[in-house]
Design an enzyme around this catalytic site. Structure first.
Site, PDB file in Angstrom:
ATOM      1  N   THR A   1       0.847  -1.193   0.000  1.00  0.00           N
ATOM      2  CA  THR A   1       0.000   0.000   0.000  1.00  0.00           C
ATOM      3  C   THR A   1       0.887   1.251   0.000  1.00  0.00           C
ATOM      4  O   THR A   1       2.110   1.168   0.006  1.00  0.00           O
ATOM      5  CB  THR A   1      -0.879   0.055   1.261  1.00  0.00           C
ATOM      6  OG1 THR A   1      -0.051   0.393   2.373  1.00  0.00           O
ATOM      7  CG2 THR A   1      -1.559  -1.275   1.534  1.00  0.00           C
TER       8      THR A   1
ATOM      9  N   LYS B   1       6.800   4.014   0.962  1.00  0.00           N
ATOM     10  CA  LYS B   1       7.996   4.784   1.363  1.00  0.00           C
ATOM     11  C   LYS B   1       7.815   5.507   2.692  1.00  0.00           C
ATOM     12  O   LYS B   1       8.760   6.067   3.229  1.00  0.00           O
ATOM     13  CB  LYS B   1       8.299   5.871   0.327  1.00  0.00           C
ATOM     14  CG  LYS B   1       8.640   5.360  -1.017  1.00  0.00           C
ATOM     15  CD  LYS B   1       8.812   6.534  -1.951  1.00  0.00           C
ATOM     16  CE  LYS B   1       8.198   6.403  -3.294  1.00  0.00           C
ATOM     17  NZ  LYS B   1       7.144   5.569  -3.629  1.00  0.00           N
TER      18      LYS B   1
ATOM     19  N   VAL C   1      12.727   3.049  -3.897  1.00  0.00           N
ATOM     20  CA  VAL C   1      13.427   3.907  -4.858  1.00  0.00           C
ATOM     21  C   VAL C   1      13.607   3.126  -6.154  1.00  0.00           C
ATOM     22  O   VAL C   1      14.173   2.027  -6.148  1.00  0.00           O
ATOM     23  CB  VAL C   1      14.818   4.322  -4.315  1.00  0.00           C
ATOM     24  CG1 VAL C   1      15.520   5.236  -5.311  1.00  0.00           C
ATOM     25  CG2 VAL C   1      14.695   4.986  -2.959  1.00  0.00           C
TER      26      VAL C   1
ATOM     27  N   ALA D   1      11.446   1.550  -8.129  1.00  0.00           N
ATOM     28  CA  ALA D   1      10.620   0.334  -8.289  1.00  0.00           C
ATOM     29  C   ALA D   1      11.490  -0.919  -8.217  1.00  0.00           C
ATOM     30  O   ALA D   1      12.143  -1.157  -7.202  1.00  0.00           O
ATOM     31  CB  ALA D   1       9.808   0.406  -9.576  1.00  0.00           C
TER      32      ALA D   1
ATOM     33  N   LEU E   1      14.268  -1.617  -9.735  1.00  0.00           N
ATOM     34  CA  LEU E   1      15.716  -1.481 -10.001  1.00  0.00           C
ATOM     35  C   LEU E   1      16.514  -1.777  -8.732  1.00  0.00           C
ATOM     36  O   LEU E   1      16.128  -1.355  -7.638  1.00  0.00           O
ATOM     37  CB  LEU E   1      16.045  -0.058 -10.461  1.00  0.00           C
ATOM     38  CG  LEU E   1      15.491   0.364 -11.817  1.00  0.00           C
ATOM     39  CD1 LEU E   1      15.857   1.829 -12.079  1.00  0.00           C
ATOM     40  CD2 LEU E   1      16.044  -0.511 -12.939  1.00  0.00           C
TER      41      LEU E   1
ATOM     42  N   GLY F   1      -0.687   3.755 -14.418  1.00  0.00           N
ATOM     43  CA  GLY F   1      -0.162   3.228 -13.153  1.00  0.00           C
ATOM     44  C   GLY F   1       1.207   3.749 -12.773  1.00  0.00           C
ATOM     45  O   GLY F   1       1.890   3.166 -11.941  1.00  0.00           O
TER      46      GLY F   1
ATOM     47  N   GLU G   1       1.535   7.822  -7.950  1.00  0.00           N
ATOM     48  CA  GLU G   1       0.945   7.411  -6.678  1.00  0.00           C
ATOM     49  C   GLU G   1      -0.567   7.594  -6.830  1.00  0.00           C
ATOM     50  O   GLU G   1      -1.021   8.347  -7.708  1.00  0.00           O
ATOM     51  CB  GLU G   1       1.436   8.343  -5.559  1.00  0.00           C
ATOM     52  CG  GLU G   1       2.912   8.240  -5.245  1.00  0.00           C
ATOM     53  CD  GLU G   1       3.271   6.990  -4.463  1.00  0.00           C
ATOM     54  OE1 GLU G   1       2.566   6.669  -3.500  1.00  0.00           O
ATOM     55  OE2 GLU G   1       4.263   6.331  -4.836  1.00  0.00           O
TER      56      GLU G   1
ATOM     57  N   ASP H   1       7.400  13.000  -3.520  1.00  0.00           N
ATOM     58  CA  ASP H   1       7.791  11.604  -3.692  1.00  0.00           C
ATOM     59  C   ASP H   1       9.289  11.491  -3.988  1.00  0.00           C
ATOM     60  O   ASP H   1       9.989  10.647  -3.436  1.00  0.00           O
ATOM     61  CB  ASP H   1       6.952  10.998  -4.831  1.00  0.00           C
ATOM     62  CG  ASP H   1       7.139   9.517  -4.929  1.00  0.00           C
ATOM     63  OD1 ASP H   1       6.852   8.827  -3.924  1.00  0.00           O
ATOM     64  OD2 ASP H   1       7.605   9.031  -5.981  1.00  0.00           O
TER      65      ASP H   1
ATOM     66  N   LYS I   1      12.484   9.883  -1.839  1.00  0.00           N
ATOM     67  CA  LYS I   1      13.419   8.888  -2.381  1.00  0.00           C
ATOM     68  C   LYS I   1      14.870   9.305  -2.160  1.00  0.00           C
ATOM     69  O   LYS I   1      15.704   8.487  -1.740  1.00  0.00           O
ATOM     70  CB  LYS I   1      13.160   8.677  -3.881  1.00  0.00           C
ATOM     71  CG  LYS I   1      11.869   7.926  -4.146  1.00  0.00           C
ATOM     72  CD  LYS I   1      11.572   7.867  -5.630  1.00  0.00           C
ATOM     73  CE  LYS I   1      10.284   7.121  -5.880  1.00  0.00           C
ATOM     74  NZ  LYS I   1       9.805   7.246  -7.251  1.00  0.00           N
TER      75      LYS I   1
END
Ligand code: ADP
Ligand code: ASP
Ligand code: MG
Length: 813
Positions: free
Chosen positions: A553, A577, A607, A609, A611, A662, A665, A676, A680
């Site tokens: 979530t 996060k 951070v 996704a 990666l 998608g 957020e 956001d 990160k």
């Protein structure tokens, strides 16, 4: 010459007997054979039962007898050649007549003597061998011989002792003159010197075959049965058990004495001295190699097999009067031996305060009575307590010649039993260390066998139990990926990943055995009402090993419960996060609790996704590198927006598209305001070892104040339309400079900032496509040319795969 023995299941019916005859024919083409057969199927059991019923004056005693009669006539009808049928039937009928008369005798007398029981129970082999010899004669040159003319025993009737001198002389006399290619004999039965019928004990046909093999110096003794060899454990109780290709006589002896019924324990003795190999073969899968039992010990696994004996009673003799008094154990064992009570296991504590012996349940009553009689004097004077009798027990044994050369095996054995809650009542380990045995409750025997088999013979598969909260875009993809990869993970990584619980904000489902990932949606619809607290309490109560809470979530409340999970040794994996970007103190506390309670806390997807940014950073720091500067484009959504926005599109539409695909957020303002990205870079700085708060990050927002102040998505989108000119102006300024707009996060010398920058065409950020992210780490080891990580940085699939990767990291720990 080879000796072949076929057990009860191998000759249980016409179909099986045809297989046996085929095997005999194949083997007879290569060698002269002695063939020993058991009674058909369960005939011996039925005969003994009939005799006992008759002795109890039960009028139904002939029911079992009739079944036996029917089975034999069916086999004769099906397999004996027509021209032989009458002769065979006459012979068999006369045997059945004798048998019936004996049973009637027991019925009338209301008793059965050991001699009568031995006589009656031996009829199965008399019948089967005669019939099989006749059937085999169709294929090979076979002759029938009655074992009672060859094997001579003591007159104990049941489990009689073989007189080897007389037996070997008889065998030599007969087999030297008998030139027949195949001789077929009944197993199990013998006689005394005086000609009275006896038996060699239940399962004794194996022994008969071994006696012949030794007497004629056979090349090989083959035991044909219903399993493909001696297994690592009883294959009917341990699904994962497998046949062992080679074991030594000693190992086979230990395994069979401790319950591996596939070979009757005394069988090994006669062939061991002559070094005749025993081969255990499967009548129903003759192509399988089976197990060879010989003198040679194979170097390999220290534990060769695990066996167990049921129906054990533990007798404990103890008392203060035993200490230092010699002769107590001698008197105990003399008493047991005088009453023919077989001792299976002995342990004595060094204090000599108690002696413990394991015997069979059937002897328990007699043993207790006789021991109490033998020690009546000491018991009366309270020097020794009356014997303690514990029933309903089993013995479980690890066996292997090489166990003595390996340290820690008993430790492994007892700790794995302990971990699985198997209560150990007594332990015995011979000085030869070929066998370590433990007495346990019968009800634990199957669990204990399987636990030990897993410990000593199976590749270990680690079970990881997931408790998943949030099944939106990312959660749904995550579950789909787990479903798809489940088999692969088990086969290749030895990980059994199970989803035990799933919840969304309304409902939750739990299944301790693992939720079916095919139908989780339907199940969740019918799930019970969920709450964060309830979900946590249920997870904690299940107390499963390797539990992990997964937060898919972006919810503040969910991020606040991590602490509860971690302090209960439940790992946390999150793409949310909020926790890691919260107050520094909270971030540090979570990391501390994670270490303290050995509960992993992983958030790779915070951070970039999927990666591998945080994992790479952790490895740099752990190996002693230091980060000086980080430059990054960390917002997949902002990158998507600025890559698609130009003079012919509208800012509003591009943002809407990003949300639909998608990349943003749930609240797109969190992305567009730069919050956001600020979170990160904060997380990266913290993971690099710098102590920063979100408020320390300079946020050069490009959104107009009015857009920033909106409180819902609808107002936010309306404001984007209102300020279209503002956004077009930002675009034009960059384009006029031959630059592209990128929302860049920077960390340099302890300070961090985020904001829109003009990126010239020769910069690594210039060509960043779609929703890609890029991070440049400037460190001690990468001072000029930074370490770069680049790739898709947003989207449900890549985020789900990043969560997946964290789960695998936990599984591999
Ligand atoms: P037969 O009738 O051929 O003499 P048994 O029933 O006496 O056969 O012996 C074979 C059985 O032994 C198998 O079916 C199996 O249930 C049991 N068994 C117990 N332990 C083992 C083991 N370690 N390996 C193979 N079989 C075992
Ligand atoms: N028929 C006997 C028994 O069932 C002997 C054997 O099968 O080995 O015990
Ligand atoms: Mg057997």
């Amino acid at each position: 010459m080879n000796v072949l023995k076929f057990g009860g299941s191998s000759v249980a019916n016409s179909q099986n007997i045809e297989k046996v005859v085929q095997i005999i024919a194949n083997e007879a083409a290569k060698n002269q054979l002695i063939v020993v057969v058991s009674a058909f199927g369960k005939t011996t059991n039925k005969l003994i039962e009939a005799a006992e019923q008759a002795a109890q004056n039960n009028a139904n005693y002939l029911d079992g007898y009739k079944e036996v009669e029917l089975l034999h006539s069916e086999v004769i009808e099906t397999l004996v050649s027509k021209n032989q049928q009458e002769e065979v039937k006459n012979h068999i009928n006369s045997l059945f007549k004798q048998l019936r008369t004996l049973l009637e005798g027991c019925y009338l007398l209301k008793e059965i003597t050991p001699k009568a029981l031995a006589t009656i129970s031996g009829f199965g082999e008399l019948l089967s061998s005669y019939i099989i010899a006749n059937i085999a004669n169709k294929e090979v040159d076979a002759v029938y011989k009655d074992s009672r003319e060859l094997i001579i025993t003591s007159n104990t009737f049941d489990k009689a002792q073989v007189d080897f001198a007389l037996t070997n002389a008889n065998c030599n006399a007969f087999f030297t003159h008998n030139q027949q290619q195949v001789t077929i004999l009944p197993g199990f039965i013998a006689r005394t010197k005086e000609g009275e019928p006896t038996t060699l004990g239940r399962g004794g046909s194996d022994y008969s075959a071994a006696i012949y093999a030794a007497a004629v110096n056979a090349d090989e003794l083959q035991i044909w049965t219903d399993v493909s060899g001696m297994y690592t454990a009883n294959p009917h109780l341990v699904k994962q058990a497998f046949p062992v290709s080679h074991i030594s006589y000693q190992e086979a002896m230990e395994l069979s004495h401790f319950g591996a019924k596939v070979i009757y324990p005394p069988t090994i003795q006669p062939v061991l001295h002559k070094e005749i190999p025993i081969r255990i073969k499967n009548t129903f899968e003759p192509e399988n190699a089976g197990t060879v039992i010989s003198k040679i010990t194979e170097n390999g696994k220290p534990v060769k097999g695990i066996s167990h004996i049921e129906n054990i009673t533990l007798l404990t003799l103890e008392g203060s009067g035993m200490i230092g008094v010699s002769g107590i154990s001698k008197r105990l064992f003399e008493t047991l031996s005088a009453h023919n009570i077989n001792v299976v296991l002995i342990t004595q504590a060094s204090s000599e305060h108690s002696i413990c012996v394991g015997i069979y349940d059937e002897d328990a009553e007699k043993a207790a009575l006789k021991i109490n009689e033998a020690f009546a004097f000491e018991i009366e004077r309270h020097k020794i307590d009356p014997i303690r009798v514990e029933q309903g027990l089993a013995i479980i044994a690890l066996v292997g010649d090489n166990m003595r050369n390996h340290q820690g095996l008993s430790g492994q054995m007892f700790s794995s039993l302990g971990k699985n809650n198997v209560n150990i009542r007594a332990i015995a380990q011979g000085a030869s260390e070929k066998n370590i045995s433990a007495v346990i409750n019968s009800s634990d025997a199957k669990k204990a066998l399987n636990t030990l088999h897993e410990q000593f013979f199976e590749e270990k598969v680690k079970q990881v139990n997931l408790f998943v909260t949030g099944v939106g875009n990312v959660g749904e993809r995550f579950l789909a990926q787990i479903h798809q990869q489940k088999k692969y993970l088990k086969e290749h990584l030895k990980l059994n990943i199970r989803v035990v619980a799933i919840s969304n904000s309304k409902q939750m489902i739990f299944d301790e055995k693992g939720i079916s990932l095919k139908s989780w949606k339907e199940q969740l619809q019918d799930g019970e009402a969920s709450s964060l607290e309830h979900f946590f309490q249920r997870t904690k109560a299940l107390n499963l090993r390797n539990s992990v809470f997964i937060d898919n979530t972006a919810n503040q409340k969910v991020s606040e419960v991590y602490e509860h999970y971690l302090t209960n040794n439940i790992g946390v994996v999150t793409c949310n996060k909020i926790a890691c970007a919260s107050e520094l103190e909270n971030y540090k506390k979570l990391k501390y609790i994670s270490r303290k309670y050995s509960a992993p806390f992983l958030f790779e997807t915070n951070v970039g996704a999927g990666l591998p940014i945080i994992d790479t950073l952790k490895n740099l720091i752990a190996s002693g590198d230091r980060v000086h500067k980080i430059q990054a484009v960390l917002s997949g959504s902002l990158n998507f927006v600025f890559n698609n926005f130009n003079e012919s599109t509208s800012f509003h539409d591009v943002v809407q598209q990003a949300q639909e695909e998608g990349y943003t957020e749930p609240d797109p303002k969190i992305d567009l305001s730069g919050v956001d990205v600020a979170r990160k870079i904060l997380i990266l700085a913290r993971e690099s070892g710098y102590e920063l708060e979100l408020s320390n990050i300079e946020n050069n927002a490009f959104l107009p104040k009015k857009s920033l102040e909106t409180t819902n998505n609808a107002d936010f989108y309306t404001s984007l339309i209102e300020f279209e000119n503002h956004f077009q102006q930002l675009y034009k300024e960059a384009a006029d400079n031959n630059c592209r707009l990128k929302y860049v996060a920077e960390f340099n010398d302890g300070k961090a900032s985020v904001g829109l920058q003009h990126i010239p065409f020769d910069h690594p950020f210039y060509n960043l496509e779609g929703s890609d992210n890029i991070v440049l780490f400037f460190t001690d080891r990468y001072p000029v040319n930074p370490l770069q990580i680049k790739g898709a940085g947003a989207g449900a699939d890549v985020t789900a795969s990043g969560i997946f990767a964290d789960v695998i990291r936990i599984g591999n720990q």
